[in-house]
Structure formats: structure tokens, C-alpha cells
Design a protein around this motif. Structure first.
Motif, PDB file in Angstrom:
ATOM      1  N   MET A   1       2.263  -9.381   5.516  1.00  0.00           N
ATOM      2  CA  MET A   1       1.613  -8.088   5.687  1.00  0.00           C
ATOM      3  C   MET A   1       2.684  -7.027   5.786  1.00  0.00           C
ATOM      4  SD  MET A   1       0.318  -8.633   9.548  1.00  0.00           S
ATOM      5  CE  MET A   1      -0.382 -10.181   8.977  1.00  0.00           C
ATOM      6  N   SER A   2       2.308  -5.793   5.516  1.00  0.00           N
ATOM      7  CA  SER A   2       3.315  -4.748   5.474  1.00  0.00           C
ATOM      8  C   SER A   2       2.749  -3.461   5.979  1.00  0.00           C
ATOM      9  CB  SER A   2       3.815  -4.564   4.032  1.00  0.00           C
ATOM     10  OG  SER A   2       2.743  -4.147   3.200  1.00  0.00           O
ATOM     11  N   GLY A   3       3.634  -2.541   6.319  1.00  0.00           N
ATOM     12  CA  GLY A   3       3.222  -1.199   6.725  1.00  0.00           C
ATOM     13  C   GLY A   3       4.002  -0.198   5.912  1.00  0.00           C
ATOM     14  N   SER A   4       3.554   1.038   5.900  1.00  0.00           N
ATOM     15  CA  SER A   4       4.229   2.104   5.197  1.00  0.00           C
ATOM     16  C   SER A   4       3.985   3.391   5.928  1.00  0.00           C
ATOM     17  CB  SER A   4       3.713   2.203   3.754  1.00  0.00           C
ATOM     18  OG  SER A   4       2.355   2.566   3.742  1.00  0.00           O
ATOM     19  N   PRO A   5       4.762   4.460   5.645  1.00  0.00           N
ATOM     20  CA  PRO A   5       4.583   5.706   6.391  1.00  0.00           C
ATOM     21  C   PRO A   5       3.168   6.226   6.369  1.00  0.00           C
ATOM     22  CG  PRO A   5       6.633   5.765   5.143  1.00  0.00           C
ATOM     23  CD  PRO A   5       5.917   4.510   4.745  1.00  0.00           C
ATOM     24  N   GLY A   6       2.458   6.050   5.279  1.00  0.00           N
ATOM     25  CA  GLY A   6       1.087   6.544   5.221  1.00  0.00           C
ATOM     26  C   GLY A   6       0.054   5.459   5.367  1.00  0.00           C
ATOM     27  N   ALA A   7       0.474   4.301   5.886  1.00  0.00           N
ATOM     28  CA  ALA A   7      -0.428   3.151   5.903  1.00  0.00           C
ATOM     29  C   ALA A   7      -1.664   3.380   6.722  1.00  0.00           C
ATOM     30  CB  ALA A   7       0.311   1.924   6.440  1.00  0.00           C
ATOM     31  N   ALA A   8      -1.584   4.169   7.796  1.00  0.00           N
ATOM     32  CA  ALA A   8      -2.727   4.321   8.695  1.00  0.00           C
ATOM     33  C   ALA A   8      -3.910   4.960   8.011  1.00  0.00           C
ATOM     34  CB  ALA A   8      -2.334   5.156   9.915  1.00  0.00           C
ATOM     35  N   THR A   9      -3.678   5.731   6.955  1.00  0.00           N
ATOM     36  CA  THR A   9      -4.810   6.370   6.287  1.00  0.00           C
ATOM     37  C   THR A   9      -5.503   5.404   5.358  1.00  0.00           C
ATOM     38  OG1 THR A   9      -3.523   7.125   4.391  1.00  0.00           O
ATOM     39  CG2 THR A   9      -3.581   8.568   6.327  1.00  0.00           C
ATOM     40  N   GLY A  10      -4.789   4.373   4.880  1.00  0.00           N
ATOM     41  CA  GLY A  10      -5.383   3.463   3.917  1.00  0.00           C
ATOM     42  C   GLY A  10      -5.675   4.156   2.609  1.00  0.00           C
ATOM     43  N   VAL A  11      -4.984   5.228   2.266  1.00  0.00           N
ATOM     44  CA  VAL A  11      -5.276   6.013   1.073  1.00  0.00           C
ATOM     45  C   VAL A  11      -4.021   6.096   0.216  1.00  0.00           C
ATOM     46  CG1 VAL A  11      -6.026   8.229   0.197  1.00  0.00           C
ATOM     47  CG2 VAL A  11      -6.960   7.383   2.328  1.00  0.00           C
ATOM     48  N   LEU A 334     -10.294  -8.892   3.068  1.00  0.00           N
ATOM     49  CA  LEU A 334      -9.251  -9.365   2.161  1.00  0.00           C
ATOM     50  C   LEU A 334      -9.411 -10.861   1.875  1.00  0.00           C
ATOM     51  CD1 LEU A 334      -6.168  -7.433   3.567  1.00  0.00           C
ATOM     52  CD2 LEU A 334      -7.187  -7.144   1.291  1.00  0.00           C
ATOM     53  N   ALA A 335      -9.711 -11.645   2.901  1.00  0.00           N
ATOM     54  CA  ALA A 335      -9.882 -13.082   2.694  1.00  0.00           C
ATOM     55  C   ALA A 335     -11.059 -13.369   1.780  1.00  0.00           C
ATOM     56  CB  ALA A 335     -10.066 -13.783   4.037  1.00  0.00           C
ATOM     57  N   ARG A 336     -12.157 -12.645   1.966  1.00  0.00           N
ATOM     58  CA  ARG A 336     -13.326 -12.867   1.118  1.00  0.00           C
ATOM     59  C   ARG A 336     -13.048 -12.469  -0.323  1.00  0.00           C
ATOM     60  NH1 ARG A 336     -18.210 -14.914   3.314  1.00  0.00           N
ATOM     61  NH2 ARG A 336     -18.415 -15.041   1.074  1.00  0.00           N
ATOM     62  N   LEU A 337     -12.132 -11.530  -0.509  1.00  0.00           N
ATOM     63  CA  LEU A 337     -11.772 -11.087  -1.855  1.00  0.00           C
ATOM     64  C   LEU A 337     -10.620 -11.885  -2.433  1.00  0.00           C
ATOM     65  CD1 LEU A 337     -12.119  -7.253  -1.253  1.00  0.00           C
ATOM     66  CD2 LEU A 337     -13.699  -8.729  -2.502  1.00  0.00           C
ATOM     67  N   GLY A 338     -10.270 -13.011  -1.780  1.00  0.00           N
ATOM     68  CA  GLY A 338      -9.252 -13.902  -2.315  1.00  0.00           C
ATOM     69  C   GLY A 338      -7.830 -13.490  -2.022  1.00  0.00           C
ATOM     70  N   GLN A 339      -7.638 -12.647  -1.007  1.00  0.00           N
ATOM     71  CA  GLN A 339      -6.285 -12.209  -0.643  1.00  0.00           C
ATOM     72  C   GLN A 339      -6.051 -12.434   0.852  1.00  0.00           C
ATOM     73  OE1 GLN A 339      -4.908  -8.477  -2.227  1.00  0.00           O
ATOM     74  NE2 GLN A 339      -6.405  -8.500  -3.875  1.00  0.00           N
ATOM     75  N   PRO A 340      -6.039 -13.689   1.308  1.00  0.00           N
ATOM     76  CA  PRO A 340      -5.884 -13.949   2.748  1.00  0.00           C
ATOM     77  C   PRO A 340      -4.541 -13.458   3.270  1.00  0.00           C
ATOM     78  CG  PRO A 340      -5.614 -15.966   1.477  1.00  0.00           C
ATOM     79  CD  PRO A 340      -6.121 -14.930   0.519  1.00  0.00           C
ATOM     80  N   VAL A 341      -4.559 -12.984   4.510  1.00  0.00           N
ATOM     81  CA  VAL A 341      -3.374 -12.452   5.174  1.00  0.00           C
ATOM     82  C   VAL A 341      -3.168 -13.229   6.469  1.00  0.00           C
ATOM     83  CG1 VAL A 341      -2.364 -10.374   6.211  1.00  0.00           C
ATOM     84  CG2 VAL A 341      -3.786 -10.177   4.151  1.00  0.00           C
ATOM     85  N   ASP A 342      -1.930 -13.352   6.894  1.00  0.00           N
ATOM     86  CA  ASP A 342      -1.580 -14.059   8.124  1.00  0.00           C
ATOM     87  C   ASP A 342      -2.410 -13.512   9.293  1.00  0.00           C
ATOM     88  OD1 ASP A 342      -0.429 -15.277  10.286  1.00  0.00           O
ATOM     89  OD2 ASP A 342       1.581 -14.451   9.981  1.00  0.00           O
TER      90      ASP A 342
END
Length: 542
Positions: A1-11, A334-342
Motif C-alpha cells: 500500500m502507498s500514500g501520496s501528498p494528495g492521497a487523502a482526497t482519493g482524487v 479493492l479485494a472484491r475488485l481483484g486487488q487485495p491489499v495487506d
């Protein structure tokens, strides 16, 4: 998993530009929901009386001030109050009444008319003094920051009445010299005073207080430790942002740009929280996928959800702390869409008995724990180093939810006004991931309660039948399983018939908890579409 400066907006920039949405063809409700999320990348929810009132009071310099005044006056109920039934009217009525008192005090009513505003103020004060405050008032519901907001607003109302007492043209004689509004039974100023003293002493305040920074009063302006993030919001709240900006901020202030974008998007009034992209997208995509609704999900949406997950999980919006509810819904989608995350990003929220929404939470949330059970239960088959912890958590969460079922078979929760939402969340999680026969029995009890509380017209609802609550009820019944011709099957049939004629996109009731009740439009529409799909398919894709 990762974060980015604008990650909180999800946009992402791709979503912001709308380029991805151009490739979508509106063929069905699910595709239209995805297109809607791309078209409005900050998300959308209903306008809030509370937040709009705070902008009228705190930000008369903001564009469309007169439209906000008129909107508040038009939204007043015949009984003088604003907002939802029972104790849900207290916070919005205080906010609207104080805002209109501020307009009378300043004289910036524009074309709305002083007499019209004075009449609304009189009716609002009558509702507050006669029904909504004092020992006989209905108890305030468990909304965020209510114990801060109510004493702060009663203080402001008293100051306005003092300032206007010698102007009888604006304030009827009844209110000149009136005693301050009494607080509801069980509420006092202790927490508000404590927060203000901490701030005055230069002590750090909890991160989550950013969402209600306006309760500090004038010291909120440029308050240390807070400031615009993401698109320029403070605490994902228009009110908190306006309080932080103060009077007449520079045109290029990022917080001012955020507010101007919001009032342009909503036409004057504003919602409780924005942006809500991560919350909206995870709920919509998880709901559709769970019901087996086929939908093409552009990579930009799943990429944004992955980017929203930082070391502490995902927040609902920028300026808010990450929380277990949004984090688990994001993991599940994400898991239901086939992209499971830790899943270990949820580990800091594990109290050993249940999962807190955030560290230091007062109380506990049924729906947060149901969503964590969904996420961990769905991720358990993937194994990995955390498998033993995930397995333990799934077992503990199953028992915790079972222990909190009401005697009638329902569940209730602090994040939604309707027991049908909490009951649906808990029943679906237990039906899919509960490990014991007790879990199956609990789902059956929930279904019997749902069937027993169906309205004669086939709908369900706490105060009146609604498409949203009927969709939750239908999903709960389907989760329990049923034999053709059984009472549960008959209840599903009546509910499906009612739901087939309901408009999920209309202005249904506001049932979700924030500082005010609100309605996340696309989440509600996804819920209704999922229920219709389940009825059509005759089952669930777990």
C-alpha cells in the motif's frame, strides 16, 4: 500500500479532468454511478443546514451569501425548527437561528427582506425555547461534536439577543432580555471550555477536532496546528474552513478557493463534509460488487483507492484522521475488485475485543466492526503472514457483533439514524463471514425483525418508508435465505414491488450522521440498485 501528498482526497488528475468518464456510455444504473463518481471527483452529499448556517454567520464575504440566507429561510419547517425529527432538529435549528440573527445584526440580508428573516428568527427561537432545549427536550442524538457545538451556538444566540434587544423592529418583545437558552438534560459546557482552554494555552488539540474547529470561536482564525490541506479544506468542513480563514481572506487563499468551488457546485448551500471521494467510491463499488452487479470500473478509481491508503489507513476526507470504517470499506472494495491489499493496516485499530473507529474513540460502532469483519473475512483466504491475526480478528468480531444484537433482532449504530442500516451491515457481515451457528441464528432473527416491521405499503423506514431503508431491509431478508411461499419471501416480494416504483435519485430522507444529518446520494443509489439486483437474481454473490 502507498500514500501520496494528495492521497487523502482519493482524487487523481485523470479523474479531475473527467477524461476517463468520456469513455463510459450510460447503459445502466451501475455504469451511471461510476460516471457520476468520475464527473464529481470530490463526491456529493445533500446540503447541510448546519454548515450552510455557519457560512452565513462566519463568511458573509463569500459568493452567493444571499442565496444561502434564502435557502435557510425556505428550509424552515412549519413548527419553526430545521432539520430532522426529534432531537435531530437541535443542531440545525441552533445554527440557522444564530445565522439569521447575525444577518439581522449586520443588516446584510440583501433582497430576502428583514421582516421575513425576523419572522424566521422568532419561529426558530420559539422552537428552541419551547421544545428543543432544557430538561424536557428530546435527547440529542450521538452526532459528532454535538457536546461542543450546542453550547457554542447557545452562547452566540445569547450574544445576538443582547445586541438586538434595543431594536424591537428586528426582535419581538418576547426575546428582548430573554434568559440564555438552557442546555438539554445531561449536557454542559465542560468539554467546550476544556478545548478552548487547551487551545489558549498553546496545547495541541486532537486531529479530529479540525472537523469542528468553528467551536473555538474567534480564536479559530489561523489556529496553530490546523490549516488548509488537499483542495484547501480545513477538517473536510466548510464551517471549519470559514472559521480558520476569518473575515475577508485574500482572494488567492487556498481555503477561500475551496469554499468558492463548493458554493459553485451546490448553488449556494454547502454539505457537511467535502471531499468524500474515498468514502463514496469504496461504499459504492463494494456494494455493487457484493450484490453481483456487473460494472466496468476504470483503473483511475481503483488506483485512487489504493493511493488513499497510507500507513494509518484511509480517511474519509482531507484534514480528517484515518479511520477503521473508511479503511475497511476501501480494503473490501479493492479485494472484491481483484486487488487485495495487506490488511495489517487495520491492526492499530484492534483493541483486542473489537475495532475502534479511531484510537481514543468514545464508545464503539457496530457498523465499523461489521465493515472490518467484511474486509478481513474476505481477505482471509489470501493467507500471508497476517493470516493468524486475521483469523483471530474474524472470530472475535463475530462474537462482538452477536453480543450487540438487540433483543428484537435489530442492531443500531452511531453513524446512521436508521436501525435498518446497522442491521443490514451486521447481518450481511455475519452471513458471509460468521463462523458459528450462532451467526446464522442472528441473521435469521434480524430477518424476522425486518419482516415484522414492514409497513403496509411494503416499504421500511424509521420515520416513513424510504428507498434507502427498504433496500437495506430487502438485503437483510435475502441474506437470511427463504423458502418460496414463506413469510420472508412474501416480505421480499412486497418490498421489491414497492422498491420497483421508488426513485433512488430523489430527495429522500437524510439519515447519515455527521454534525448534521446528510444523504450521500450515490451511496444511496448504489444500495437501492444492489437490492433490486439481488431480488432479480434471487440470491447473493458472497
Amino acid at each position: 500500500m502507498s500514500g501520496s501528498p494528495g492521497a487523502a482526497t482519493g482524487v487523481s488528475e485523470a479523474a479531475r479532468s473527467g477524461a476517463a468518464s468520456a469513455a463510459l456510455v450510460e447503459q445502466d444504473p451501475a455504469t451511471e454511478l461510476v460516471a457520476g463518481m468520475l464527473a464529481e471527483p470530490a463526491g456529493r452529499s445533500s446540503p447541510s443546514v448546519y454548515e450552510t448556517g455557519r457560512l452565513v454567520s462566519l463568511a458573509p464575504w463569500l459568493a452567493r451569501h444571499e442565496e444561502r440566507i434564502a435557502w435557510l429561510v425556505d428550509r424552515q419547517r412549519r413548527d419553526g425548527a430545521w432539520g430532522g425529527p426529534e432531537g435531530y432538529a437541535l443542531v440545525p435549528t441552533l445554527s440557522a437561528t444564530e445565522a439569521l440573527l447575525a444577518v439581522l445584526d449586520r443588516g446584510d440580508h440583501g433582497g430576502v427582506g428583514r421582516e421575513r428573516i425576523a419572522r424566521a428568527v422568532h419561529d426558530g427561537l420559539t422552537a428552541l425555547y419551547d421544545r428543543l432545549t432544557g430538561p424536557a427536550a428530546p435527547p440529542p442524538p450521538d452526532l459528532p461534536a454535538t457536546d461542543l457545538i450546542v453550547p457554542a451556538l447557545t452562547e452566540l444566540v445569547a450574544a445576538h439577543l443582547d445586541a438586538l434587544r434595543d431594536r424591537p423592529v428586528d426582535v419581538p418583545a418576547r426575546w428582548r432580555g430573554a434568559q440564555p437558552l438552557p442546555l438539554p438534560s445531561g449536557m454542559d459546557r465542560a468539554r467546550l471550555d476544556g478545548v478552548r482552554l487547551l487551545h489558549a494555552a498553546g496545547r495541541p488539540l486532537p486531529e479530529k477536532l479540525a472537523h469542528a474547529l468553528e467551536v473555538l470561536g474567534p480564536p479559530a482564525r489561523r489556529a496553530a496546528g490546523f490549516g488548509p490541506v488537499g483542495p484547501g479544506t480545513v477538517g473536510a468542513s466548510p464551517a471549519a474552513t470559514a472559521a480558520w480563514l476569518g473575515a475577508a481572506p485574500d482572494p488567492d487563499e487556498p481555503g477561500r478557493g475551496y469554499l468558492e468551488d463548493l458554493v459553485r457546485q451546490y448553488g449556494g448551500p454547502v454539505p457537511c463534509a467535502s471531499p468524500i471521494a474515498v468514502f463514496e467510491r469504496s461504499w459504492v463499488l463494494g456494494t455493487l460488487s457484493r450484490a453481483g452487479v456487473p460494472v466496468r470500473v476504470p483503473a483511475v478509481l481503483t488506483d485512487d483507492l489504493r493511493d488513499a491508503l497510507g500507513p494509518a489507513g484511509a480517511p474519509t476526507g482531507p484534514g480528517l484522521p484515518a479511520d477503521a470504517d473508511t479503511t475497511s470499506a476501501t480494503l473490501y472494495a479493492l479485494a472484491r475488485l481483484g486487488q487485495p491489499v495487506d490488511p495489517t493496516v487495520l491492526r492499530p485499530y484492534d483493541t483486542g475485543e473489537h475495532f475502534c473507529t479511531w484510537p481514543g474513540e468514545d464508545g464503539a460502532s457496530v457498523t465499523t466492526n461489521a465493515h472490518v469483519l467484511d474486509a478481513l473475512g474476505h481477505l482471509l483466504p489470501y493467507g500471508g503472514p497476517a493470516a493468524a491475526w486475521v483469523d483471530s480478528a474474524v472470530r472475535r468480531l463475530t462474537g462482538w457483533l452477536l453480543d450487540r444484537q438487540e433483543t428484537d433482532g435489530s442492531w443500531t449504530d452511531r453513524w446512521h439514524a436508521s436501525p435498518y442500516y446497522a442491521t443490514c451491515c451486521a447481518a450481511l457481515a455475519l452471513a458471509d463471514h460468521g463462523r458459528t451457528g450462532h451467526a446464522r441464528h442472528a441473521v435469521e432473527r434480524a430477518a424476522r425483525w425486518v419482516a415484522d416491521t414492514q409497513r403496509p405499503d411494503g416499504s421500511w423506514g424509521r420515520w416513513a418508508g424510504s428507498a434507502e431503508e427498504t433496500a437495506y431491509a430487502v438485503q437483510t431478508l435475502v441474506a437470511a435465505g427463504h423458502r418460496p411461499g414463506s413469510p420472508l419471501a412474501a416480505a421480499i416480494g412486497r418490498g421489491a414491488a414497492w422498491l420497483s416504483t421508488a426513485d433512488a435519485a430523489d430527495d429522500g430522507p437524510e439519515l447519515w450522521h455527521d454534525k448534521d444529518l446528510y444523504r450521500p446520494a450515490l451511496i444511496v443509489q448504489a444500495t437501492v440498485h444492489a437490492a433490486r439486483r439481488l431480488v432479480r437474481d434471487g440470491g447473493r454473490d458472497a
